[in-house]
Design an enzyme around this catalytic site. Structure first.
Site, PDB file in Angstrom:
ATOM      1  N   ALA A  63      36.879  37.699  38.515  1.00 37.69           N
ATOM      2  CA  ALA A  63      37.329  36.449  39.124  1.00 37.69           C
ATOM      3  C   ALA A  63      38.186  36.825  40.329  1.00 37.69           C
ATOM      4  O   ALA A  63      38.635  37.967  40.438  1.00 37.69           O
ATOM      5  CB  ALA A  63      38.160  35.670  38.120  1.00 37.69           C
ATOM      6  N   GLY A 102      35.156  38.831  35.041  1.00 39.74           N
ATOM      7  CA  GLY A 102      34.179  37.749  35.211  1.00 39.74           C
ATOM      8  C   GLY A 102      32.821  38.264  35.654  1.00 39.74           C
ATOM      9  O   GLY A 102      31.799  37.607  35.411  1.00 39.74           O
ATOM     10  N   GLU A 125      40.910  42.553  31.913  1.00 41.62           N
ATOM     11  CA  GLU A 125      41.868  41.456  32.081  1.00 41.62           C
ATOM     12  C   GLU A 125      43.231  41.774  31.456  1.00 41.62           C
ATOM     13  O   GLU A 125      44.261  41.306  31.939  1.00 41.62           O
ATOM     14  CB  GLU A 125      41.309  40.172  31.448  1.00 41.62           C
TER      15      GLU A 125
HETATM   16  N1  T1G Z   1      40.188  39.506  43.108  1.00 40.84           N
HETATM   17  C1  T1G Z   1      40.667  39.513  44.373  1.00 40.84           C
HETATM   18  N2  T1G Z   1      40.796  40.637  45.154  1.00 40.84           N
HETATM   19  C2  T1G Z   1      40.395  41.787  44.602  1.00 40.84           C
HETATM   20  C3  T1G Z   1      39.880  41.859  43.281  1.00 40.84           C
HETATM   21  C4  T1G Z   1      39.770  40.644  42.520  1.00 40.84           C
HETATM   22  N3  T1G Z   1      39.281  40.616  41.284  1.00 40.84           N
HETATM   23  N4  T1G Z   1      39.586  43.154  43.020  1.00 40.84           N
HETATM   24  C5  T1G Z   1      39.893  43.852  44.130  1.00 40.84           C
HETATM   25  N5  T1G Z   1      40.378  43.046  45.084  1.00 40.84           N
HETATM   26  C6  T1G Z   1      40.796  43.431  46.443  1.00 40.84           C
HETATM   27  C7  T1G Z   1      42.027  44.334  46.449  1.00 40.84           C
HETATM   28  O1  T1G Z   1      43.208  43.595  46.421  1.00 40.84           O
HETATM   29  C8  T1G Z   1      41.844  45.076  47.767  1.00 40.84           C
HETATM   30  O2  T1G Z   1      42.277  44.228  48.791  1.00 40.84           O
HETATM   31  C9  T1G Z   1      40.333  45.233  47.866  1.00 40.84           C
HETATM   32  O3  T1G Z   1      39.783  44.238  46.999  1.00 40.84           O
HETATM   33  C10 T1G Z   1      39.856  46.583  47.426  1.00 40.84           C
HETATM   34  O4  T1G Z   1      40.381  46.863  46.147  1.00 40.84           O
HETATM   35  C11 T1G Z   1      37.643  34.954  34.143  1.00 40.84           C
HETATM   36  C12 T1G Z   1      40.155  36.227  34.331  1.00 40.84           C
HETATM   37  C13 T1G Z   1      37.272  46.707  41.804  1.00 40.84           C
HETATM   38  C14 T1G Z   1      37.879  48.843  40.752  1.00 40.84           C
HETATM   39  O5  T1G Z   1      40.748  43.216  37.081  1.00 40.84           O
HETATM   40  O6  T1G Z   1      40.174  47.122  39.484  1.00 40.84           O
HETATM   41  O7  T1G Z   1      37.817  38.299  35.929  1.00 40.84           O
HETATM   42  O8  T1G Z   1      44.239  45.516  49.555  1.00 40.84           O
HETATM   43  O9  T1G Z   1      41.858  48.762  46.879  1.00 40.84           O
HETATM   44  O10 T1G Z   1      40.282  51.284  44.571  1.00 40.84           O
HETATM   45  O11 T1G Z   1      37.632  36.633  32.615  1.00 40.84           O
HETATM   46  O12 T1G Z   1      39.994  46.702  42.871  1.00 40.84           O
HETATM   47  O13 T1G Z   1      42.063  45.723  50.737  1.00 40.84           O
HETATM   48  O14 T1G Z   1      43.351  43.578  50.865  1.00 40.84           O
HETATM   49  O15 T1G Z   1      41.518  48.229  44.430  1.00 40.84           O
HETATM   50  O16 T1G Z   1      37.895  50.806  45.233  1.00 40.84           O
HETATM   51  C15 T1G Z   1      39.154  41.126  36.422  1.00 40.84           C
HETATM   52  C16 T1G Z   1      40.361  44.337  39.686  1.00 40.84           C
HETATM   53  C17 T1G Z   1      39.771  39.985  37.138  1.00 40.84           C
HETATM   54  C18 T1G Z   1      39.291  44.177  38.666  1.00 40.84           C
HETATM   55  C19 T1G Z   1      37.986  48.568  43.244  1.00 40.84           C
HETATM   56  N6  T1G Z   1      38.843  42.170  37.369  1.00 40.84           N
HETATM   57  N7  T1G Z   1      39.979  45.245  40.741  1.00 40.84           N
HETATM   58  O17 T1G Z   1      38.961  49.558  43.348  1.00 40.84           O
HETATM   59  O18 T1G Z   1      39.640  49.202  45.811  1.00 40.84           O
HETATM   60  S1  T1G Z   1      40.298  38.734  36.027  1.00 40.84           S
HETATM   61  C20 T1G Z   1      39.690  43.144  37.626  1.00 40.84           C
HETATM   62  C21 T1G Z   1      39.950  46.579  40.547  1.00 40.84           C
HETATM   63  C22 T1G Z   1      38.857  38.013  35.480  1.00 40.84           C
HETATM   64  C23 T1G Z   1      37.749  36.415  33.970  1.00 40.84           C
HETATM   65  C24 T1G Z   1      39.016  37.040  34.378  1.00 40.84           C
HETATM   66  C25 T1G Z   1      39.654  47.419  41.743  1.00 40.84           C
HETATM   67  C26 T1G Z   1      38.170  47.842  41.858  1.00 40.84           C
HETATM   68  P1  T1G Z   1      43.030  44.800  50.024  1.00 40.84           P
HETATM   69  P2  T1G Z   1      40.957  48.305  45.781  1.00 40.84           P
HETATM   70  P3  T1G Z   1      39.187  50.319  44.772  1.00 40.84           P
END
Ligand code: T1G
Length: 697
Positions: A63, A102, A125
């Site tokens: 998400a 998500g 999450e």
């Molecule tokens: N939402 C918004 N921005 C995100 C994002 C996300 N989910 N994931 C990454 N970004 C942005 C981050 O801030 C950065 O921005 C850029 O992307 C690159 O990320 C309903 C409730 C995917 C493994 O927890 O673990 O789904 O700083 O520097 O090292 O059940 O990002 O460049 O402006 O980290 O290659 C669940 C979170 C959400 C994954 C990539 N998902 N992301 O790592 O790059 S909750 C997560 C990561 C959800 C549902 C629920 C990592 C990555 P900027 P990065 P990276």
């Protein structure tokens, strides 16, 4: 609205492509786009199966976390996924990159799933203080069983494609061009009349009666203080015992509780704070970095060999120098054991270990370092010793080599002045154990050049560490704040709080370990020697009095079997020592300090607000770029609970006016020397401001 989702047709197969860089997060526009393209595909008689795929570096990584904390716009993800799962035409998720949160929930609502070999899949999450809120807690156990599902969701760690296939999460690991493979796969489904296959229609394999009780016991230690792991277990219990609809409604209820909690706000704050550290105002993103292929480390002690191991794990060539052969051999053996331990835990294969050992070269003379790209000095914490090392490095290292010091407290400018190239000198402050701890304080000297800073932040990324740029002062950010925190602990001891009581109070509040147990682990002699070297200590006989007396008696902590606590037969379990209580009582008496009953709230406020006060001074002094950088330092280097977001974020949740008023009360009770509110705290408190808002300005 130009939606980042498109629908194309390849023969009888509809291809829905999401293109929302950087990580195809399920923003409002993406959710709308999926709904619209699904409707179009459903209506199109020429389409008999659908492939869902993403452009860019990854399939949906979750998400859009930025949307949390704001009013969510329709359609919500569960509705989108209900529409997807209900499709009457077979749908195939074609995955690559990091399929998280998500994103995986979306894939589980497709009827078939395939992925390229390098794909990582997970529901992380819990790392954001949340739980999977779009059916993940109900559908994952239906595919992989309750145990695997709980392991994936409560650890927050992704699994690889091979395990996902073995456990039944995906149907196939495909090589080659993903879109082609997916369209072929969908074509076969049509040919074979495979039809739809809804995950929600499955049931979860039954589990033993005591399964959930023993699972709760199993995670109790690592989930201590966190809310969402327990709620995840509740949801999976429902998945085993309730119909899908009931399970989904419980999940929704618990998800919203998590989403609106301070814990999740704190952990989401840290998520973005850990990414913001890379943004340095006067170091443009495209600043060319120097190549670092060979790293030389001076000093083969605990820190030096830990740093060497971290560099080997990152694929770098390592020269390890120590003038004492015995120490050098011991250091190399420690590295070999560290690698062997990773092999034993399955984190590394034997071939990689052998390759790492080949890249490690022990040396015992400075001349051998002439070709190194980066040199990291990790010798004894003494200014004169370090100045001598840097003078020698200046004479042997090639022009353009980066000269770094791992000092944890000393003046980087003074060390740099021992060379003719201060612009090439920087502080790289690792935390013990250096191959494990994620934090790296990057200490900028007065003359450090911006390409050396850019090279150091890239080096941190290469070591998979979080590199935080800090200014040069005693103790930089982390240790400078630790002094205030430790000071209050020492004063509370003299005023009558027992060491185990203080430790238990802060442990229950969420710290990984209490300050007295930490002191014994690190060694009371280390702090004692650093204090002896300092010339700017407060003129206060109470200052670290107890620690100094214990160190003076040779009670260094775990390494001597006695410190603030006793440690029997080499164990690490701290045992309160009546001798120490008596010693403290006598010291208090000699300082005319009356002992009293002290409440937990006072202990927490004095120790934690001491961090906030010093943090505000650090920001006032420009030693940290952002308040959130300070939070990143404490959450990744000092065992500060992530569910409180770091000292500065925590202060914001309490309210800076309340913190300020309490600090003023402490000033009136304990004196201006330690509790004069810094100008920044006073200003923000009076303006109704927050540290977080200040960062955004
Ligand atoms: N939402 C918004 N921005 C995100 C994002 C996300 N989910 N994931 C990454 N970004 C942005 C981050 O801030 C950065 O921005 C850029 O992307 C690159 O990320 C309903 C409730 C995917 C493994 O927890 O673990 O789904 O700083 O520097 O090292 O059940 O990002 O460049 O402006 O980290 O290659 C669940 C979170 C959400 C994954 C990539 N998902 N992301 O790592 O790059 S909750 C997560 C990561 C959800 C549902 C629920 C990592 C990555 P900027 P990065 P990276």
């Amino acid at each position: 609205m130009n939606l980042p989702v498109s629908l194309d047709r390849r023969g009888p197969v509809g291809l829905i492509t999401i293109d929302n860089p950087p990580v195809n997060a399920l923003s409002h526009a993406v959710r709308l786009g999926i709904c619209e393209t699904l409707e179009a595909a459903a209506r199109d008689d020429k389409i008999h199966a659908i492939v869902l795929i993403c452009e860019g570096r990854t399939f949906i990584a979750g998400a859009d976390i930025r949307e949390f904390g704001k009013p969510l716009q329709d359609p919500w993800l569960p509705e989108v996924l209900a529409q997807l799962e209900a499709m009457d035409k077979p749908t195939v998720a074609a995955m690559h990159g990091t399929v998280l949160g998500g994103g995986l929930e979306t894939a589980m609502c497709c009827h078939y799933r395939l992925a390229v070999p390098t794909t990582k899949l997970g529901l992380p999450e819990v790392n954001l203080g949340l739980l999977p809120g779009a059916g993940g807690t109900q559908r994952l156990p239906r595919l992989v069983g309750a145990r695997h599902a709980l392991d994936i969701m409560t650890s927050g760690k992704p699994i690889d494609a091979a395990s996902a296939c073995e456990w039944g999460l995906i149907d196939l690991v495909v090589e080659g061009d993903l879109p082609d493979a997916a369209v072929d796969y969908a074509g076969q489904l049509i040919e074979n009349g495979a039809g739809v296959r809804r995950t929600g229609d499955r049931t979860v394999e039954p589990v033993a009666d005591d399964f959930f009780e023993s699972y709760r016991a199993r995670i109790a230690r690592r989930a201590r203080g966190y809310q969402s792991p327990w709620r995840i277990i509740q949801c999976v219990e429902a998945a085993v015992s309730q119909p899908l609809a009931e399970g989904l409604s419980l999940e929704r209820e618990l998800f919203l509780q998590c989403r609106d909690s301070n814990q999740s706000a704190a952990m989401r704050h840290l998520f973005f704070a850990e990414r913001a550290v890379a943004r340095i105002p006067d170091v443009p993103k495209d600043t060319p970095a120097r190549d670092i292929g060979q790293v030389a480390i001076i000093g083969a002690g605990t820190m030096g060999s830990g740093i060497a191991l971290a560099c080997l794990d990152a694929g770098l060539d390592v020269l390890l120098l120590d003038l004492d052969r015995k120490t050098l051999d011991k250091g190399c053996e420690g590295i070999r054991q560290g690698l062997a331990a990773s092999v034993a835990k399955g984190r590394l294969d034997q071939a990689s270990m052998d390759k790492s050992l080949k890249r490690l070269v022990p040396v015992d003379e400075y001349e051998a370092l002439s070709g190194a790209d980066l040199v990291i000095e990790a010798v004894f914490e003494s200014m004169s010793v370090k100045e001598d090392v840097f003078t020698r490095l200046d004479s042997v290292c090639r022009p353009g080599a980066i000269l770094a010091t791992n000092t944890s407290t000393l003046d980087v400018d003074k060390i740099a002045a021992a060379t003719s190239r201060p612009e090439d000198v920087i502080g790289l402050h690792f935390f013990s154990p250096a191959n494990i701890m994620k934090l790296l304080e990057i200490v900028r000297g007065r003359e450090t050049s911006i390409d050396v800073i850019a090279s150091s932040t890239q080096f941190a990324k290469r070591l998979r560490k979080i590199g935080v740029l800090v200014g040069n002062c005693f103790g930089f950010v982390g240790n400078r704040m630790l002094y205030g925190y430790g000071r209050e602990n020492q004063l509370l001891l003299l005023e009558g709080a027992a060491p185990e009581y203080i430790d238990q109070t802060l442990f229950d509040w969420g710290m990984a370990m209490g300050p007295n147990a930490v002191g014994d682990l690190a060694g009371l002699d280390v702090g004692y020697k650093i204090r002896r070297e300092r010339t700017d200590l407060p003129d206060d006989p109470r200052f670290y009095r107890v620690a100094d007396v214990l160190a003076g008696l040779g009670r260094f902590g775990q390494k001597t079997g006695r410190g603030m606590y006793l440690y029997k037969d080499g164990s690490r379990i701290p045992i309160p020592d009546p001798e120490v209580s008596e010693l403290i009582r006598k010291e208090a008496e000699s300082l005319a300090i009356g002992q009293r009953d002290i409440g937990e709230q006072e202990i927490i406020e004095r120790c934690i607000y001491a961090l906030v006060v010093e943090g505000a001074k650090i920001l006032d002094g420009g030693i940290a770029l952002r308040a959130s950088d300070i939070d990143v330092v404490w959450a990744n280097g000092y065992g500060f609970p992530r569910f409180r977001g770091g000292p500065m974020f925590y202060a914001d949740t309490i309210g800076l006016k309340t913190v300020y008023d309490t600090v003023c009360r402490f000033r009136d009770s304990f004196g201006e020397q330690y509790w004069t509110p810094p100008p920044l705290l006073e200003r923000l408190a009076k303006e109704g401001g927050t540290f977080a808002a200040m960062d955004e300005d």
